[in-house]
Motif scaffolding. Sequence first.
Motif, PDB file in Angstrom:
ATOM      1  N   GLY A   1       8.348 -11.931  -2.969  1.00 52.88           N
ATOM      2  CA  GLY A   1       9.414 -11.320  -2.191  1.00 52.88           C
ATOM      3  C   GLY A   1       9.953 -10.116  -2.935  1.00 52.88           C
ATOM      4  N   ILE A   2      10.000  -8.960  -2.291  1.00 46.92           N
ATOM      5  CA  ILE A   2      10.550  -7.747  -2.899  1.00 46.92           C
ATOM      6  C   ILE A   2      11.809  -7.382  -2.118  1.00 46.92           C
ATOM      7  N   PHE A   3      12.958  -7.460  -2.796  1.00 43.81           N
ATOM      8  CA  PHE A   3      14.243  -7.213  -2.142  1.00 43.81           C
ATOM      9  C   PHE A   3      14.875  -5.956  -2.721  1.00 43.81           C
ATOM     10  N   SER A   4      15.064  -4.963  -1.880  1.00 41.37           N
ATOM     11  CA  SER A   4      15.655  -3.691  -2.309  1.00 41.37           C
ATOM     12  C   SER A   4      17.177  -3.820  -2.354  1.00 41.37           C
ATOM     13  N   VAL A   5      17.758  -3.521  -3.522  1.00 43.13           N
ATOM     14  CA  VAL A   5      19.207  -3.593  -3.703  1.00 43.13           C
ATOM     15  C   VAL A   5      19.848  -2.217  -3.591  1.00 43.13           C
ATOM     16  N   ASP A   6      19.249  -1.218  -4.256  1.00 41.28           N
ATOM     17  CA  ASP A   6      19.878   0.114  -4.251  1.00 41.28           C
ATOM     18  C   ASP A   6      18.840   1.184  -4.577  1.00 41.28           C
ATOM     19  N   ARG A   7      18.994   2.324  -3.932  1.00 41.61           N
ATOM     20  CA  ARG A   7      18.225   3.528  -4.220  1.00 41.61           C
ATOM     21  C   ARG A   7      19.242   4.644  -4.458  1.00 41.61           C
ATOM     22  N   ASP A   8      19.401   5.036  -5.719  1.00 42.91           N
ATOM     23  CA  ASP A   8      20.429   6.012  -6.079  1.00 42.91           C
ATOM     24  C   ASP A   8      19.780   7.309  -6.550  1.00 42.91           C
ATOM     25  N   ASN A   9      19.928   8.360  -5.753  1.00 46.12           N
ATOM     26  CA  ASN A   9      19.430   9.694  -6.099  1.00 46.12           C
ATOM     27  C   ASN A   9      17.932   9.695  -6.390  1.00 46.12           C
ATOM     28  N   ILE A  10      17.154   9.059  -5.523  1.00 51.56           N
ATOM     29  CA  ILE A  10      15.706   9.039  -5.742  1.00 51.56           C
ATOM     30  C   ILE A  10      14.949   9.382  -4.466  1.00 51.56           C
ATOM     31  N   GLN A  11      13.730   9.834  -4.673  1.00 58.91           N
ATOM     32  CA  GLN A  11      12.743   9.955  -3.616  1.00 58.91           C
ATOM     33  C   GLN A  11      11.481   9.246  -4.092  1.00 58.91           C
ATOM     34  N   GLY A  12      10.653   8.802  -3.151  1.00 67.64           N
ATOM     35  CA  GLY A  12       9.456   8.053  -3.523  1.00 67.64           C
ATOM     36  C   GLY A  12       9.739   6.560  -3.564  1.00 67.64           C
ATOM     37  N   GLY A  13       8.916   5.835  -4.317  1.00 64.91           N
ATOM     38  CA  GLY A  13       9.070   4.397  -4.407  1.00 64.91           C
ATOM     39  C   GLY A  13       8.603   3.660  -3.169  1.00 64.91           C
ATOM     40  N   GLU A  14       7.738   4.285  -2.391  1.00 62.80           N
ATOM     41  CA  GLU A  14       7.213   3.640  -1.185  1.00 62.80           C
ATOM     42  C   GLU A  14       6.332   2.453  -1.560  1.00 62.80           C
ATOM     43  N   THR A  15       6.520   1.335  -0.867  1.00 61.78           N
ATOM     44  CA  THR A  15       5.734   0.131  -1.120  1.00 61.78           C
ATOM     45  C   THR A  15       4.528   0.084  -0.195  1.00 61.78           C
ATOM     46  N   HIS A  16       3.372  -0.286  -0.753  1.00 62.84           N
ATOM     47  CA  HIS A  16       2.122  -0.341   0.002  1.00 62.84           C
ATOM     48  C   HIS A  16       1.483  -1.722  -0.158  1.00 62.84           C
ATOM     49  N   LEU A  17       0.843  -2.205   0.894  1.00 65.70           N
ATOM     50  CA  LEU A  17       0.037  -3.416   0.853  1.00 65.70           C
ATOM     51  C   LEU A  17      -1.396  -3.067   1.236  1.00 65.70           C
ATOM     52  N   TYR A  18      -2.346  -3.697   0.547  1.00 66.06           N
ATOM     53  CA  TYR A  18      -3.768  -3.423   0.758  1.00 66.06           C
ATOM     54  C   TYR A  18      -4.521  -4.744   0.866  1.00 66.06           C
ATOM     55  N   THR A  19      -5.554  -4.769   1.693  1.00 66.22           N
ATOM     56  CA  THR A  19      -6.428  -5.936   1.735  1.00 66.22           C
ATOM     57  C   THR A  19      -7.476  -5.895   0.633  1.00 66.22           C
ATOM     58  N   ALA A  20      -7.709  -4.730   0.058  1.00 68.58           N
ATOM     59  CA  ALA A  20      -8.611  -4.541  -1.078  1.00 68.58           C
ATOM     60  C   ALA A  20      -8.181  -3.285  -1.815  1.00 68.58           C
ATOM     61  N   LYS A  21      -8.481  -3.217  -3.102  1.00 75.67           N
ATOM     62  CA  LYS A  21      -7.994  -2.109  -3.925  1.00 75.67           C
ATOM     63  C   LYS A  21      -8.469  -0.749  -3.437  1.00 75.67           C
ATOM     64  N   ARG A  22      -9.668  -0.676  -2.927  1.00 74.71           N
ATOM     65  CA  ARG A  22     -10.238   0.618  -2.552  1.00 74.71           C
ATOM     66  C   ARG A  22     -10.101   0.918  -1.071  1.00 74.71           C
ATOM     67  N   GLU A  23      -9.317   0.104  -0.373  1.00 74.89           N
ATOM     68  CA  GLU A  23      -9.077   0.339   1.045  1.00 74.89           C
ATOM     69  C   GLU A  23      -7.763   1.090   1.242  1.00 74.89           C
ATOM     70  N   LYS A  24      -7.593   1.680   2.422  1.00 71.75           N
ATOM     71  CA  LYS A  24      -6.320   2.308   2.742  1.00 71.75           C
ATOM     72  C   LYS A  24      -5.262   1.227   2.951  1.00 71.75           C
ATOM     73  N   PRO A  25      -4.000   1.535   2.672  1.00 76.76           N
ATOM     74  CA  PRO A  25      -2.958   0.521   2.860  1.00 76.76           C
ATOM     75  C   PRO A  25      -2.806   0.116   4.325  1.00 76.76           C
ATOM     76  N   VAL A  26      -2.511  -1.167   4.524  1.00 73.46           N
ATOM     77  CA  VAL A  26      -2.254  -1.673   5.874  1.00 73.46           C
ATOM     78  C   VAL A  26      -0.761  -1.682   6.175  1.00 73.46           C
ATOM     79  N   PHE A  27       0.045  -1.439   5.148  1.00 74.07           N
ATOM     80  CA  PHE A  27       1.498  -1.375   5.297  1.00 74.07           C
ATOM     81  C   PHE A  27       2.027  -0.383   4.267  1.00 74.07           C
ATOM     82  N   SER A  28       2.873   0.528   4.702  1.00 73.22           N
ATOM     83  CA  SER A  28       3.494   1.507   3.803  1.00 73.22           C
ATOM     84  C   SER A  28       4.920   1.758   4.282  1.00 73.22           C
ATOM     85  N   LYS A  29       5.875   1.574   3.368  1.00 72.13           N
ATOM     86  CA  LYS A  29       7.272   1.776   3.765  1.00 72.13           C
ATOM     87  C   LYS A  29       8.167   1.894   2.541  1.00 72.13           C
ATOM     88  N   VAL A  30       9.142   2.773   2.596  1.00 70.94           N
ATOM     89  CA  VAL A  30      10.239   2.753   1.639  1.00 70.94           C
ATOM     90  C   VAL A  30      11.150   1.599   2.036  1.00 70.94           C
TER      91      VAL A  30
END
Length: 222
Positions: A149-178
């Motif tokens: 479980g990844i629970f976001s508490v705070d993002r202070d003065n940042i950009q990036g940090g998008e989370t990605h899920l993959y079915t395999a390391k060399r595949e494109k992500p099936v989920f991408s979201k900040v």
Amino acid sequence: MQQVRASTELEYAFLFTLRKVNSINLEGFKPFFRNMPVDPYIKGNFRSRRLSRFTVSGNELIKLPHGYFFQSKEYNPLLGDLKREFAELDDALIELDIFKNLVLAFSDSCKLHPEAEIGVHQIRIICSPDNSGSPAPEGIHQDGTDFIGIFSVDRDNIQGGETHLYTAKREKPVFSKVLNPGELLLVNDHEFFHFANPIKPQTDAQGSFDVFVLTSPSLLSE
């Protein structure tokens, strides 16, 4: 809520689920992310970390004896096969109702066995105009547990940090979201690899990204 159902072969409750935990007032967590111990196992001093483990009994948390954190190199090529010791979560944090609500939300969503161990990592990633901060310096990986479980508490003065899920390391992500503060991403670790992009500050000042990462099993040993 975004959800993908599991295959009947594995008989898990889900593959991944994104939900908003409305019962948590995030302001109560924020003081506990200040002045946290720096992670001594990562070069660059950009990550601070605490860790404790629990079980759930009814609607109550039972804190278990502390131990060391261990992953094999199969799962963590950067720090695998190393016994890592971190400071425990602050007792005042553990006593908060919002903390209990977070752990119960994880346990209930994953339909954990009543005796299942839950590890709770409290993590702050910092960045500056001269240095980015990496939430996942080990790259695209699995943790070697059942549920995450990844629970976001705070993002202070940042950009990036998008989370990605993959079915395999060399595949494109099936989920991408900040992950916005208050969002909880639940992942079946047997089915997905995960990664988060480095963070950079939006302005000419330090930025920080605060998260709780929960796992079951805890991956802690006495």
